[in-house]
Design a protein around this motif. Structure first.
Motif, PDB file in Angstrom:
ATOM      1  N   TRP A  40       1.116   3.987  -2.942  1.00  0.00           N
ATOM      2  CA  TRP A  40       0.809   5.400  -2.697  1.00  0.00           C
ATOM      3  C   TRP A  40       1.949   6.286  -3.189  1.00  0.00           C
ATOM      4  N   LYS A  80      -5.531  -0.110  -2.918  1.00  0.00           N
ATOM      5  CA  LYS A  80      -6.124  -1.302  -3.523  1.00  0.00           C
ATOM      6  C   LYS A  80      -6.303  -2.381  -2.461  1.00  0.00           C
ATOM      7  N   ASP A  81      -7.532  -2.729  -2.165  1.00  0.00           N
ATOM      8  CA  ASP A  81      -7.848  -3.870  -1.297  1.00  0.00           C
ATOM      9  C   ASP A  81      -7.144  -3.854   0.055  1.00  0.00           C
ATOM     10  N   TYR A  82      -6.869  -2.684   0.615  1.00  0.00           N
ATOM     11  CA  TYR A  82      -6.174  -2.641   1.904  1.00  0.00           C
ATOM     12  C   TYR A  82      -7.156  -2.795   3.050  1.00  0.00           C
ATOM     13  N   LYS A  83      -6.893  -3.763   3.898  1.00  0.00           N
ATOM     14  CA  LYS A  83      -7.718  -3.987   5.082  1.00  0.00           C
ATOM     15  C   LYS A  83      -6.806  -4.067   6.302  1.00  0.00           C
ATOM     16  N   GLN A  92      -8.202  11.735  -1.640  1.00  0.00           N
ATOM     17  CA  GLN A  92      -8.754  11.138  -2.849  1.00  0.00           C
ATOM     18  C   GLN A  92      -8.191   9.750  -3.141  1.00  0.00           C
ATOM     19  N   TYR A  93      -7.052   9.423  -2.571  1.00  0.00           N
ATOM     20  CA  TYR A  93      -6.391   8.152  -2.850  1.00  0.00           C
ATOM     21  C   TYR A  93      -7.074   7.021  -2.093  1.00  0.00           C
ATOM     22  N   ARG A  94      -7.312   5.938  -2.765  1.00  0.00           N
ATOM     23  CA  ARG A  94      -7.888   4.743  -2.147  1.00  0.00           C
ATOM     24  C   ARG A  94      -6.958   3.570  -2.406  1.00  0.00           C
ATOM     25  N   LEU A 110     -13.900  10.248   6.964  1.00  0.00           N
ATOM     26  CA  LEU A 110     -13.236  11.244   6.134  1.00  0.00           C
ATOM     27  C   LEU A 110     -14.080  12.507   6.072  1.00  0.00           C
ATOM     28  N   THR A 145       0.831  -1.200   0.000  1.00  0.00           N
ATOM     29  CA  THR A 145       0.000   0.000   0.000  1.00  0.00           C
ATOM     30  C   THR A 145       0.867   1.252   0.000  1.00  0.00           C
ATOM     31  N   ARG A 190      -5.736   0.522  11.085  1.00  0.00           N
ATOM     32  CA  ARG A 190      -6.388   1.820  11.054  1.00  0.00           C
ATOM     33  C   ARG A 190      -5.513   2.745  11.891  1.00  0.00           C
TER      34      ARG A 190
END
Length: 187
Positions: A58, A130-133, A126-128, A183, A54, A136
């Motif tokens: 980024w 990919k499939d990050y879980k 705005q950045y998401r 957010l 991730t 937090r």
């Protein structure tokens, strides 16, 4: 004493390069001097491959979407941006020249740093990933029972430094709690 980092250089074909420790606070960060100069980060054993992917993604997005100069990860001999050596993940980055900010921070430099941080914050909104879980980055991450501050700060910084930092840490703790968990737009 500097640890033997030769095994961490091997995936990149840099076994004969010279190294200097730049940071040894959690992650080990080395300057690697070969035909070109690099930064090698050897992560703590608890760093997950997913979180590291991730981060690398980024950085690529920041390079693509902004005019900010951020380190570019370098692929190993197998074409991967992440290597695993002796149970630890590592990433090699192109070296970015720079110098530490002096104690006499000018208004001009502080303003430029503020502008760069604002660009990063706007991009992050705005950045998401990919499939990050993964983790937090909330109050518990920074100050909970398993946090760096609780488990490692005194060892790395010393009890006197941690004690002197307590007022600032209390302010950061209050600020993080005030942000909530959703957010919000910066506009």
């Amino acid at each position: 004493m500097t640890p033997d980092v030769t095994p961490f250089l091997e995936p990149y074909g840099l076994e004969s390069a010279s190294t200097n420790v730049m940071r040894d606070l959690g992650n080990l960060v080395l300057r690697v001097d070969a035909k070109e100069t690099y930064a090698l980060r050897i992560c703590t054993p608890d760093t997950s491959r997913q979180r590291l992917h991730t981060e690398v993604d980024w950085l690529a997005a920041i390079r693509r979407d902004t005019d900010l100069l951020v380190p570019k990860p370098v692929a190993n001999r197998h074409g991967s941006l992440i290597s695993k050596v002796e149970g630890k993940l590592c990433v090699l980055f192109e070296w970015l020249e720079g110098s530490p900010v002096s104690d006499d921070l000018s208004t001009t430099l502080a303003s430029a740093i503020g502008e760069m941080m604002a660009k990063l914050h706007r991009h992050a909104l705005q950045y998401r990933p990919k499939d990050y879980k993964g983790k937090r980055f909330d109050h518990d991450y920074f100050f909970g029972n398993d946090s760096w501050w609780r488990l490692r700060a005194e060892h790395h910084l010393g009890s006197d430094a941690v004690s002197r930092l307590q007022p600032a840490l209390a302010q950061v703790s209050t600020l993080i709690n005030s942000l909530g968990k959703t957010l919000k737009s910066l506009a």
